[in-house]
Motif scaffolding. Sequence first.
Motif, PDB file in Angstrom:
ATOM      1  N   PHE A  38       0.814  -1.216   0.000  1.00  0.00           N
ATOM      2  CA  PHE A  38       0.000   0.000   0.000  1.00  0.00           C
ATOM      3  C   PHE A  38       0.846   1.264   0.000  1.00  0.00           C
ATOM      4  CE2 PHE A  38      -2.555  -3.129   2.527  1.00  0.00           C
ATOM      5  CZ  PHE A  38      -3.477  -3.395   1.534  1.00  0.00           C
ATOM      6  N   LEU A  39       2.162   1.132  -0.143  1.00  0.00           N
ATOM      7  CA  LEU A  39       3.030   2.312  -0.104  1.00  0.00           C
ATOM      8  C   LEU A  39       2.761   3.239  -1.289  1.00  0.00           C
ATOM      9  CD1 LEU A  39       6.482   0.926   1.122  1.00  0.00           C
ATOM     10  CD2 LEU A  39       4.904   2.435   2.333  1.00  0.00           C
ATOM     11  N   ILE A  40       2.552   2.661  -2.482  1.00  0.00           N
ATOM     12  CA  ILE A  40       2.329   3.490  -3.667  1.00  0.00           C
ATOM     13  C   ILE A  40       1.066   4.337  -3.522  1.00  0.00           C
ATOM     14  CG2 ILE A  40       1.933   3.477  -6.145  1.00  0.00           C
ATOM     15  CD1 ILE A  40       4.776   2.842  -5.340  1.00  0.00           C
ATOM     16  N   PRO A  41      -0.102   3.747  -3.187  1.00  0.00           N
ATOM     17  CA  PRO A  41      -1.282   4.618  -3.012  1.00  0.00           C
ATOM     18  C   PRO A  41      -1.128   5.624  -1.880  1.00  0.00           C
ATOM     19  CG  PRO A  41      -1.783   2.344  -2.396  1.00  0.00           C
ATOM     20  CD  PRO A  41      -0.482   2.330  -3.095  1.00  0.00           C
ATOM     21  N   LEU A  42      -0.391   5.273  -0.807  1.00  0.00           N
ATOM     22  CA  LEU A  42      -0.173   6.227   0.279  1.00  0.00           C
ATOM     23  C   LEU A  42       0.703   7.394  -0.177  1.00  0.00           C
ATOM     24  CD1 LEU A  42       0.386   3.827   3.325  1.00  0.00           C
ATOM     25  CD2 LEU A  42      -1.581   5.332   2.926  1.00  0.00           C
ATOM     26  N   ILE A  43       1.762   7.084  -0.914  1.00  0.00           N
ATOM     27  CA  ILE A  43       2.632   8.152  -1.420  1.00  0.00           C
ATOM     28  C   ILE A  43       1.880   9.037  -2.405  1.00  0.00           C
ATOM     29  CG2 ILE A  43       4.714   8.617  -2.766  1.00  0.00           C
ATOM     30  CD1 ILE A  43       5.909   6.056  -1.600  1.00  0.00           C
ATOM     31  N   MET A  44       1.097   8.405  -3.295  1.00  0.00           N
ATOM     32  CA  MET A  44       0.309   9.179  -4.249  1.00  0.00           C
ATOM     33  C   MET A  44      -0.708  10.058  -3.531  1.00  0.00           C
ATOM     34  SD  MET A  44       1.355   8.658  -7.304  1.00  0.00           S
ATOM     35  CE  MET A  44      -0.042   9.387  -8.143  1.00  0.00           C
ATOM     36  N   ALA A  45      -1.301   9.535  -2.466  1.00  0.00           N
ATOM     37  CA  ALA A  45      -2.261  10.332  -1.692  1.00  0.00           C
ATOM     38  C   ALA A  45      -1.587  11.551  -1.075  1.00  0.00           C
ATOM     39  CB  ALA A  45      -2.904   9.466  -0.612  1.00  0.00           C
ATOM     40  N   ALA A  46      -0.375  11.371  -0.542  1.00  0.00           N
ATOM     41  CA  ALA A  46       0.352  12.498   0.047  1.00  0.00           C
ATOM     42  C   ALA A  46       0.695  13.549  -1.005  1.00  0.00           C
ATOM     43  CB  ALA A  46       1.619  11.995   0.734  1.00  0.00           C
ATOM     44  N   ILE A  47       1.108  13.089  -2.203  1.00  0.00           N
ATOM     45  CA  ILE A  47       1.474  14.027  -3.265  1.00  0.00           C
ATOM     46  C   ILE A  47       0.258  14.797  -3.759  1.00  0.00           C
ATOM     47  CG2 ILE A  47       2.359  14.193  -5.628  1.00  0.00           C
ATOM     48  CD1 ILE A  47       4.100  11.737  -4.988  1.00  0.00           C
ATOM     49  N   VAL A  48      -0.818  14.082  -4.066  1.00  0.00           N
ATOM     50  CA  VAL A  48      -2.024  14.732  -4.588  1.00  0.00           C
ATOM     51  C   VAL A  48      -2.645  15.631  -3.531  1.00  0.00           C
ATOM     52  CG1 VAL A  48      -4.315  14.330  -5.571  1.00  0.00           C
ATOM     53  CG2 VAL A  48      -2.421  12.834  -6.193  1.00  0.00           C
ATOM     54  N   ALA A  49      -2.579  15.229  -2.263  1.00  0.00           N
ATOM     55  CA  ALA A  49      -3.121  16.066  -1.196  1.00  0.00           C
ATOM     56  C   ALA A  49      -2.371  17.391  -1.103  1.00  0.00           C
ATOM     57  CB  ALA A  49      -3.055  15.328   0.139  1.00  0.00           C
ATOM     58  N   GLU A  50      -1.063  17.343  -1.249  1.00  0.00           N
ATOM     59  CA  GLU A  50      -0.281  18.575  -1.187  1.00  0.00           C
ATOM     60  C   GLU A  50      -0.586  19.468  -2.385  1.00  0.00           C
ATOM     61  OE1 GLU A  50       1.897  21.342   0.511  1.00  0.00           O
ATOM     62  OE2 GLU A  50       1.421  19.399   1.413  1.00  0.00           O
ATOM     63  N   LEU A  51      -0.752  18.874  -3.567  1.00  0.00           N
ATOM     64  CA  LEU A  51      -1.084  19.668  -4.742  1.00  0.00           C
ATOM     65  C   LEU A  51      -2.505  20.227  -4.668  1.00  0.00           C
ATOM     66  CD1 LEU A  51       0.477  17.485  -7.585  1.00  0.00           C
ATOM     67  CD2 LEU A  51       1.409  19.546  -6.561  1.00  0.00           C
ATOM     68  N   SER A  52      -3.401  19.498  -4.002  1.00  0.00           N
ATOM     69  CA  SER A  52      -4.807  19.920  -3.910  1.00  0.00           C
ATOM     70  C   SER A  52      -5.086  20.796  -2.705  1.00  0.00           C
ATOM     71  CB  SER A  52      -5.719  18.684  -3.859  1.00  0.00           C
ATOM     72  OG  SER A  52      -5.462  17.799  -4.928  1.00  0.00           O
ATOM     73  N   ARG A  53      -4.076  21.075  -1.908  1.00  0.00           N
ATOM     74  CA  ARG A  53      -4.308  21.831  -0.678  1.00  0.00           C
ATOM     75  C   ARG A  53      -4.886  23.227  -0.933  1.00  0.00           C
ATOM     76  NH1 ARG A  53      -2.924  20.358   4.180  1.00  0.00           N
ATOM     77  NH2 ARG A  53      -1.587  18.718   3.318  1.00  0.00           N
ATOM     78  N   PRO A  54      -4.423  23.978  -1.948  1.00  0.00           N
ATOM     79  CA  PRO A  54      -5.060  25.290  -2.193  1.00  0.00           C
ATOM     80  C   PRO A  54      -6.550  25.170  -2.506  1.00  0.00           C
ATOM     81  CG  PRO A  54      -2.946  25.171  -3.312  1.00  0.00           C
ATOM     82  CD  PRO A  54      -3.229  23.791  -2.809  1.00  0.00           C
ATOM     83  N   LEU A  55      -6.935  24.167  -3.312  1.00  0.00           N
ATOM     84  CA  LEU A  55      -8.353  23.960  -3.602  1.00  0.00           C
ATOM     85  C   LEU A  55      -9.117  23.602  -2.334  1.00  0.00           C
ATOM     86  CD1 LEU A  55     -10.739  23.549  -5.559  1.00  0.00           C
ATOM     87  CD2 LEU A  55      -9.913  21.197  -5.909  1.00  0.00           C
ATOM     88  N   SER A  71     -12.974  18.336   2.876  1.00  0.00           N
ATOM     89  CA  SER A  71     -12.134  17.239   2.390  1.00  0.00           C
ATOM     90  C   SER A  71     -12.936  16.287   1.513  1.00  0.00           C
ATOM     91  CB  SER A  71     -11.526  16.487   3.571  1.00  0.00           C
ATOM     92  OG  SER A  71     -10.661  15.474   3.126  1.00  0.00           O
ATOM     93  N   ALA A  72     -14.172  15.988   1.906  1.00  0.00           N
ATOM     94  CA  ALA A  72     -15.018  15.094   1.114  1.00  0.00           C
ATOM     95  C   ALA A  72     -15.353  15.711  -0.242  1.00  0.00           C
ATOM     96  CB  ALA A  72     -16.294  14.767   1.881  1.00  0.00           C
ATOM     97  N   VAL A  73     -15.673  16.994  -0.261  1.00  0.00           N
ATOM     98  CA  VAL A  73     -15.981  17.669  -1.529  1.00  0.00           C
ATOM     99  C   VAL A  73     -14.761  17.687  -2.444  1.00  0.00           C
ATOM    100  CG1 VAL A  73     -16.618  19.887  -2.555  1.00  0.00           C
ATOM    101  CG2 VAL A  73     -17.812  19.071  -0.513  1.00  0.00           C
ATOM    102  N   THR A  74     -13.586  17.926  -1.878  1.00  0.00           N
ATOM    103  CA  THR A  74     -12.358  17.912  -2.681  1.00  0.00           C
ATOM    104  C   THR A  74     -12.123  16.540  -3.298  1.00  0.00           C
ATOM    105  OG1 THR A  74     -11.405  19.566  -1.185  1.00  0.00           O
ATOM    106  CG2 THR A  74      -9.898  18.414  -2.660  1.00  0.00           C
ATOM    107  N   LEU A  75     -12.332  15.479  -2.527  1.00  0.00           N
ATOM    108  CA  LEU A  75     -12.154  14.123  -3.049  1.00  0.00           C
ATOM    109  C   LEU A  75     -13.132  13.834  -4.180  1.00  0.00           C
ATOM    110  CD1 LEU A  75     -11.553  11.926   0.133  1.00  0.00           C
ATOM    111  CD2 LEU A  75      -9.906  12.654  -1.578  1.00  0.00           C
ATOM    112  N   VAL A  76     -14.376  14.253  -4.023  1.00  0.00           N
ATOM    113  CA  VAL A  76     -15.376  14.016  -5.072  1.00  0.00           C
ATOM    114  C   VAL A  76     -14.981  14.738  -6.359  1.00  0.00           C
ATOM    115  CG1 VAL A  76     -17.766  14.426  -5.740  1.00  0.00           C
ATOM    116  CG2 VAL A  76     -17.246  13.573  -3.460  1.00  0.00           C
ATOM    117  N   LEU A  77     -14.503  15.964  -6.239  1.00  0.00           N
ATOM    118  CA  LEU A  77     -14.081  16.716  -7.419  1.00  0.00           C
ATOM    119  C   LEU A  77     -12.906  16.035  -8.124  1.00  0.00           C
ATOM    120  CD1 LEU A  77     -14.318  20.417  -6.153  1.00  0.00           C
ATOM    121  CD2 LEU A  77     -15.842  19.229  -7.747  1.00  0.00           C
ATOM    122  N   ILE A  78     -11.931  15.567  -7.346  1.00  0.00           N
ATOM    123  CA  ILE A  78     -10.781  14.883  -7.946  1.00  0.00           C
ATOM    124  C   ILE A  78     -11.213  13.579  -8.597  1.00  0.00           C
ATOM    125  CG2 ILE A  78      -8.612  13.722  -7.390  1.00  0.00           C
ATOM    126  CD1 ILE A  78      -8.155  15.833  -5.266  1.00  0.00           C
TER     127      ILE A  78
END
Length: 370
Positions: A38-55, A71-78
Amino acid sequence: MPDTPPRALIAPATLRWVALVLVTALITLMFFGMIRSFLIPLIMAAIVAELSRPLYRRIRTFLGGRRHLASAVTLVLILVLVILPVILIASIAAQQALGLSRSVVMIVNSLTASATEAALPDWIPYQEDIDDLGPEIANKVADLITAVARYMVATLSSLSRGTALFFLDTFIFLYAMYFFLQMDTPVMTQILRFTGLAAETQTKIAERSVSVSRATIKGTLVIGVVQGVLGGIGFYVAGIDGATFWGVVMGIVSIIPGIGPSLVLSIGVVYLLAIGQTGAAIGLGLWAGLVVTTIDNILRPILVGRDTQMHDILILVSTFGGLGMFGAVGLILGPVVAGLFVTIWTTLAEAAAMPPDGAHGPPETRKVTG
């Protein structure tokens, strides 16, 4: 005779530290061995979360500071705007790749048959070599297109076979990102706290890592997607089969500096001229020159801004290296790992070049004590 102290009491502090290090290493290895899938999805989640933080912050402000709802609305949009379209485009591209590979085989067979019947003028030298060269070039081109098509088909097939694993990774990604977005302190900063580095060095590494990763992803991935979409639209309007597949190819080759989607677009123009579609060829050439290849110069300053950019060569090799190591997610992970590599070594070099405390200024102006 004087009593000698027991051997076990000679260095109790040292033994405690050795035991602590061994237990820490053992538990750490066990933990990473347990979650390595599960390291790959966790790392991807950290990267995308940092990029999506302004939104996320804008949505949280709009919703009156409600973290969980934002947070839920941001996830739905992504999910709706990014993940589902990528899966749909990959499926269509893989299907078109399969059909295109079959068409290429038929074209090569017809060209080979025509080449054996056609006769070259007597004044042309090395006719035997030329006769063998034409079908060989056609076969090599066919092999290249077929290899790319098979890769995409194999990717889709593996996705179909591992549907349960894919949905599990997607769930881990979305679940982790849901909480990563709500963290006031980014995950990268929290991890660096356990390194023992100075607080200033930790802050510098975290800020530069985010800056390099953001610049690389925006400047490479986003622009590649835009150029691939625009190039695919041009192929579709021009009537070239497999427009979605060729759009994906253009998006991938856009990371090659100085070449990008121009190579694929040029092949499309030549193909249209060869089949007599002169108007479509001129239109595709104008679309490629005025829109597709120039959009990079417009979008890159807007998307990247003041973020630190890596060299084009490093972006190229890290992207292809990431594809080879991580698969499709390597398009993101490869440049991010390269950005971390550059950031850490640059920060260490700067830290090593800094003068020690009390050594600032020329030697003759320092105050000598003692």
